[in-house]
Design a protein around this motif. Structure first.
Motif, PDB file in Angstrom:
ATOM      1  N   MET A   1       0.773  -1.095  -0.043  1.00 19.92           N
ATOM      2  CA  MET A   1       0.041   0.075   0.083  1.00 19.92           C
ATOM      3  C   MET A   1       0.881   1.183   0.156  1.00 19.92           C
ATOM      4  O   MET A   1       1.835   1.291   0.714  1.00 19.92           O
ATOM      5  N   LYS A   2       0.401   2.146  -0.833  1.00 20.44           N
ATOM      6  CA  LYS A   2       1.038   3.408  -0.695  1.00 20.44           C
ATOM      7  C   LYS A   2       0.013   4.451  -0.208  1.00 20.44           C
ATOM      8  O   LYS A   2      -0.958   4.566  -0.606  1.00 20.44           O
ATOM      9  N   LEU A   3       0.688   5.350   0.851  1.00 18.17           N
ATOM     10  CA  LEU A   3      -0.118   6.075   1.667  1.00 18.17           C
ATOM     11  C   LEU A   3       0.241   7.564   1.689  1.00 18.17           C
ATOM     12  O   LEU A   3       1.430   7.883   1.938  1.00 18.17           O
ATOM     13  N   ALA A   4      -0.766   8.232   1.520  1.00 13.41           N
ATOM     14  CA  ALA A   4      -0.421   9.848   1.605  1.00 13.41           C
ATOM     15  C   ALA A   4      -1.293  10.302   2.726  1.00 13.41           C
ATOM     16  O   ALA A   4      -2.468   9.997   2.980  1.00 13.41           O
ATOM     17  N   ILE A   5      -0.797  11.110   3.540  1.00 13.13           N
ATOM     18  CA  ILE A   5      -1.125  11.622   4.796  1.00 13.13           C
ATOM     19  C   ILE A   5      -1.232  13.067   4.747  1.00 13.13           C
ATOM     20  O   ILE A   5      -0.203  13.701   4.490  1.00 13.13           O
ATOM     21  N   PHE A   6      -2.259  13.890   4.952  1.00 14.58           N
ATOM     22  CA  PHE A   6      -2.694  15.165   4.956  1.00 14.58           C
ATOM     23  C   PHE A   6      -2.973  15.684   6.405  1.00 14.58           C
ATOM     24  O   PHE A   6      -3.785  15.135   6.923  1.00 14.58           O
ATOM     25  N   ASP A   7      -2.164  16.912   6.545  1.00 14.18           N
ATOM     26  CA  ASP A   7      -2.644  17.551   7.848  1.00 14.18           C
ATOM     27  C   ASP A   7      -3.797  18.550   7.460  1.00 14.18           C
ATOM     28  O   ASP A   7      -3.786  18.436   6.208  1.00 14.18           O
ATOM     29  N   LEU A   8      -4.291  19.112   8.072  1.00 14.97           N
ATOM     30  CA  LEU A   8      -5.179  20.024   8.065  1.00 14.97           C
ATOM     31  C   LEU A   8      -5.011  21.531   8.184  1.00 14.97           C
ATOM     32  O   LEU A   8      -4.641  22.185   7.261  1.00 14.97           O
ATOM     33  N   ASP A   9      -4.745  21.805   9.623  1.00 16.58           N
ATOM     34  CA  ASP A   9      -4.830  23.309   9.528  1.00 16.58           C
ATOM     35  C   ASP A   9      -3.117  23.674   9.319  1.00 16.58           C
ATOM     36  O   ASP A   9      -2.340  23.297   9.570  1.00 16.58           O
ATOM     37  N   GLY A  10      -3.389  24.685   8.439  1.00 14.95           N
ATOM     38  CA  GLY A  10      -2.159  25.104   7.805  1.00 14.95           C
ATOM     39  C   GLY A  10      -1.487  24.374   6.474  1.00 14.95           C
ATOM     40  O   GLY A  10      -0.739  24.752   5.798  1.00 14.95           O
ATOM     41  N   THR A  11      -2.311  23.288   6.240  1.00 16.38           N
ATOM     42  CA  THR A  11      -1.659  22.485   5.100  1.00 16.38           C
ATOM     43  C   THR A  11      -2.909  22.428   4.117  1.00 16.38           C
ATOM     44  O   THR A  11      -2.708  22.860   2.893  1.00 16.38           O
ATOM     45  N   LEU A  12      -3.995  21.957   4.408  1.00 16.55           N
ATOM     46  CA  LEU A  12      -5.171  21.938   3.564  1.00 16.55           C
ATOM     47  C   LEU A  12      -6.203  23.120   3.817  1.00 16.55           C
ATOM     48  O   LEU A  12      -6.784  23.903   3.033  1.00 16.55           O
ATOM     49  N   ALA A  13      -6.263  23.577   5.194  1.00 17.17           N
ATOM     50  CA  ALA A  13      -7.081  24.723   5.634  1.00 17.17           C
ATOM     51  C   ALA A  13      -6.081  26.007   5.742  1.00 17.17           C
ATOM     52  O   ALA A  13      -5.086  25.597   6.631  1.00 17.17           O
TER      53      ALA A  13
END
Length: 160
Positions: A1-13
């Protein structure tokens, strides 16, 4: 499995309208539901998200320092910005004192215990988080998202 992990505050938001509360360590105001819902989306974060999730078709999850008592608001924000409903990993409501970098490293270690991860990458705006992950998994494991500059005080805390 290849996994992408995303933070929210300051990264997506884009939480810049809430950042003054974080600088003052006024966490109740920073994590106010209405303020979180008012966050704009970072287009740079969206580009990376779409690339890994839609183009490369990596498994994708959200990993945030927000607590579970903000899950409904967090999911509403994600939905309002057309992010897919994916696994969302948050801090326990009663977790106090654990540095953000330590929390995220612990969760990523748990991912490795339960999933057969061939390759992963985390996108985060917190230098301490990125350094901690890279220290354990190598330089290519974490990307420092710099599209929203952090106030100097938050960088020196190492637990923003």
């Amino acid at each position: 499995m290849k996994l992408a992990i995303f933070d929210l505050d300051g990264t997506l938001a884009n939480d810049s309208q809430r950042t003054p509360f974080a600088v003052q360590k006024r966490w109740t105001e920073y994590f106010n539901n209405d303020r979180m819902l008012a966050d704009l989306m970072h287009s740079d974060g969206r580009v990376f998200f779409d690339w890994f999730h839609d183009v490369l078709e990596w498994e994708t999850v959200y990993l945030t320092g927000r607590r579970y008592n903000r899950e409904v608001t967090t999911r509403a924000w994600l939905k309002a910005h057309d992010f897919p409903r994916l696994p969302l990993f948050m801090r326990q409501n009663n977790s106090h004192g654990e540095r953000l970098a330590d929390f995220k490293l612990r969760i990523i270690k748990q991912f490795h215990e339960i999933w057969d991860i061939e390759e992963f990458i985390i996108f985060d705006d917190d230098l301490a988080v990125v350094e901690k992950i890279q220290e354990h998994y190598g330089e290519k494991s974490a990307v420092l998202c710099t599209w929203q500059p952090k106030p100097k005080q938050m960088i020196t805390w190492g637990n923003a």
